[in-house]
Design a protein around this motif. Structure first.
Motif, short mmCIF file in Angstrom:
data_model
loop_
_atom_site.label_atom_id
_atom_site.label_comp_id
_atom_site.label_asym_id
_atom_site.label_seq_id
_atom_site.Cartn_x
_atom_site.Cartn_y
_atom_site.Cartn_z
N UNK A 61 0.80 -1.14 0.12
CA UNK A 61 -0.06 0.17 -0.04
C UNK A 61 0.82 1.19 0.08
N UNK A 62 2.12 1.05 0.48
CA UNK A 62 3.09 2.45 0.69
C UNK A 62 4.07 2.40 -0.31
N UNK A 63 3.73 1.50 -1.56
CA UNK A 63 4.45 1.33 -2.66
C UNK A 63 5.92 0.91 -2.39
N UNK A 64 6.23 0.23 -1.55
CA UNK A 64 7.60 -0.21 -1.25
C UNK A 64 7.77 -1.06 -2.31
N UNK A 65 9.05 -0.97 -2.87
CA UNK A 65 9.23 -1.87 -4.12
C UNK A 65 9.27 -3.46 -3.91
N UNK A 66 10.27 -3.81 -2.85
CA UNK A 66 10.01 -5.23 -2.33
C UNK A 66 8.48 -5.81 -2.07
N UNK A 67 7.86 -5.10 -1.46
CA UNK A 67 6.41 -5.61 -1.00
C UNK A 67 5.71 -5.63 -2.29
N UNK A 68 5.74 -4.85 -3.12
CA UNK A 68 4.87 -4.96 -4.28
C UNK A 68 5.37 -6.17 -5.28
N UNK A 69 6.68 -6.43 -5.45
CA UNK A 69 7.21 -7.55 -5.92
C UNK A 69 6.98 -8.68 -5.34
N UNK A 70 6.80 -8.65 -3.87
CA UNK A 70 6.43 -9.95 -3.23
C UNK A 70 4.78 -10.38 -3.47
N UNK A 71 3.98 -9.05 -3.51
CA UNK A 71 2.58 -9.43 -3.85
C UNK A 71 2.49 -10.12 -5.31
N UNK A 72 3.16 -9.44 -6.14
CA UNK A 72 3.09 -10.20 -7.47
C UNK A 72 3.49 -11.58 -7.55
N UNK A 73 4.52 -12.08 -6.73
CA UNK A 73 4.74 -13.25 -6.51
C UNK A 73 3.93 -14.22 -5.81
#
Length: 119
Positions: A61-73
């Protein structure tokens, strides 16, 4: 409509859902990679990375790159699980109680492995 046509329609629907899941997960991963290249870091200090689903969602939600990539995975991993759930529905429509039971057991095992699994 004959049985073969109905089976083909179901198979097309399942393959369409799988394709949509892969496309959505790939898009989310690409967005995370773009954020990573723009910001130059993972969005987390030092060597900290989120390990719980709530931390990952909060970071996304905070658009942290690692978290966004993890959501995609995570979405990519859940795509075949969706296929199992759709299969239960298909077998129920066909009236195949044995395969409904077997596929339901597989889905329950998958869900339990996600809940109990530790990375």
């Amino acid at each position: 409509m004959n049985e073969n046509t109905e089976i083909q329609d179901v198979e097309l629907a399942v393959s369409r859902w799988l394709r949509i899941g892969v496309i959505i997960s790939a898009a989310v991963i690409v967005i995370g990679l773009i954020l990573l290249f723009i910001t130059g870091d993972s969005g987390y200090p030092g060597s900290f990375y989120p390990h719980t689903l709530s931390d990952i969602l909060h970071g996304a939600v905070q658009l942290r790159p690692y978290a966004v990539i993890t959501i995609g995975l995570i979405l990519l991993i859940l795509t075949p699980v969706l296929r199992v759930a759709i299969s239960i529905w298909v077998f129920m429509r066909e009236g195949d109680k044995l395969y409904v039971m077997i596929t339901s057991i597989v889905l329950i095992i998958l869900i339990i492995s996600f809940v109990l699994g530790k990375a």
